[in-house]
Write a protein that holds these residues in place. Structure first.
Motif, short mmCIF file in Angstrom:
data_model
loop_
_atom_site.label_atom_id
_atom_site.label_comp_id
_atom_site.label_asym_id
_atom_site.label_seq_id
_atom_site.Cartn_x
_atom_site.Cartn_y
_atom_site.Cartn_z
N VAL A 27 -9.63 2.42 -6.87
CA VAL A 27 -9.28 2.51 -5.44
C VAL A 27 -7.80 2.86 -5.28
CG1 VAL A 27 -9.09 1.20 -3.28
CG2 VAL A 27 -11.17 1.02 -4.68
N ARG A 28 -6.95 2.27 -6.10
CA ARG A 28 -5.51 2.60 -6.05
C ARG A 28 -5.31 4.09 -6.26
NH1 ARG A 28 -0.45 1.78 -4.22
NH2 ARG A 28 1.11 2.38 -5.76
N LEU A 29 -5.95 4.64 -7.26
CA LEU A 29 -5.81 6.06 -7.55
C LEU A 29 -6.35 6.91 -6.40
CD1 LEU A 29 -4.84 8.04 -9.68
CD2 LEU A 29 -7.11 7.99 -10.68
N MET A 30 -7.48 6.53 -5.84
CA MET A 30 -8.04 7.25 -4.69
C MET A 30 -7.06 7.25 -3.53
SD MET A 30 -11.98 5.88 -4.62
CE MET A 30 -12.13 6.33 -2.90
N GLU A 31 -6.51 6.07 -3.22
CA GLU A 31 -5.62 5.96 -2.07
C GLU A 31 -4.33 6.75 -2.27
OE1 GLU A 31 -5.37 1.71 -1.51
OE2 GLU A 31 -7.26 1.68 -0.39
N LEU A 32 -3.81 6.76 -3.50
CA LEU A 32 -2.61 7.57 -3.77
C LEU A 32 -2.91 9.05 -3.56
CD1 LEU A 32 -1.18 5.76 -6.94
CD2 LEU A 32 -0.25 5.72 -4.61
N GLN A 33 -4.08 9.50 -4.03
CA GLN A 33 -4.44 10.90 -3.84
C GLN A 33 -4.63 11.23 -2.35
OE1 GLN A 33 -7.56 10.83 -7.04
NE2 GLN A 33 -6.66 12.83 -7.47
N GLU A 34 -5.20 10.30 -1.60
CA GLU A 34 -5.37 10.51 -0.16
C GLU A 34 -4.02 10.61 0.55
OE1 GLU A 34 -9.67 8.20 0.13
OE2 GLU A 34 -7.87 7.18 0.85
#
Length: 150
Positions: free
Chosen positions: A135-142
């Protein structure tokens, strides 16, 4: 003629100031680096990538942020008791690039390891525990961060 020369000279002298203010107005470069393997070579490659990115933008006098996101077997990178790169992490965080790099440790993985091992899993003090590494990686990409998987 002298007035024109003075204006030209003033423009030349002020040009570097204008480019410096443009650099200050730029958004920082941001990269998230995934580590999901308990492999010292992968961990060192991620740290090499982080170091190279930071040095590149430091040389250009541009801001950069790096977040190394760990989960699954890659959490060993940030475990205080099992990290094969612990000394290098401390040097990178504290000495070489203070404030430029963050280490994110997946709490889901930490809890799973604790259940399996029957004991508390210590995470290095330089790391930040996040609810979920994925989720951290997803949110950073978003949020516009670039993504690298060594």
């Amino acid at each position: 003629m002298r007035a024109i020369l003075r204006l030209a000279l003033a423009a030349l002298l002020l040009a570097p100031l204008g480019s410096a203010s443009l650099a200050a107005d730029q958004k920082p470069h941001r990269v998230a680096i995934q580590v999901d393997q308990n492999d010292p070579q992968v961990m060192n490659l991620a740290l090499n990538n982080a170091t190279n990115v930071i040095e590149h933008y430091r040389g250009k006098n541009e801001e950069v942020e790096v977040d190394i996101v760990t989960w699954g077997p890659g959490l060993h990178m940030l475990r205080d008791d099992t990290s094969p790169v612990k000394d290098r992490l401390k040097r990178l965080k504290e000495l070489a690039f203070p404030g430029k790099v963050q280490f994110s440790a997946c709490n889901n993985t930490k809890q799973g390891m604790e259940k399996t091992e029957g004991k508390s899993v210590p995470i290095m003090s330089d790391a930040t525990i996040v609810p979920s590494g994925v989720v951290r990686l997803m949110e950073l990409q978003e949020q516009g961060w670039s993504y690298v998987r060594p």
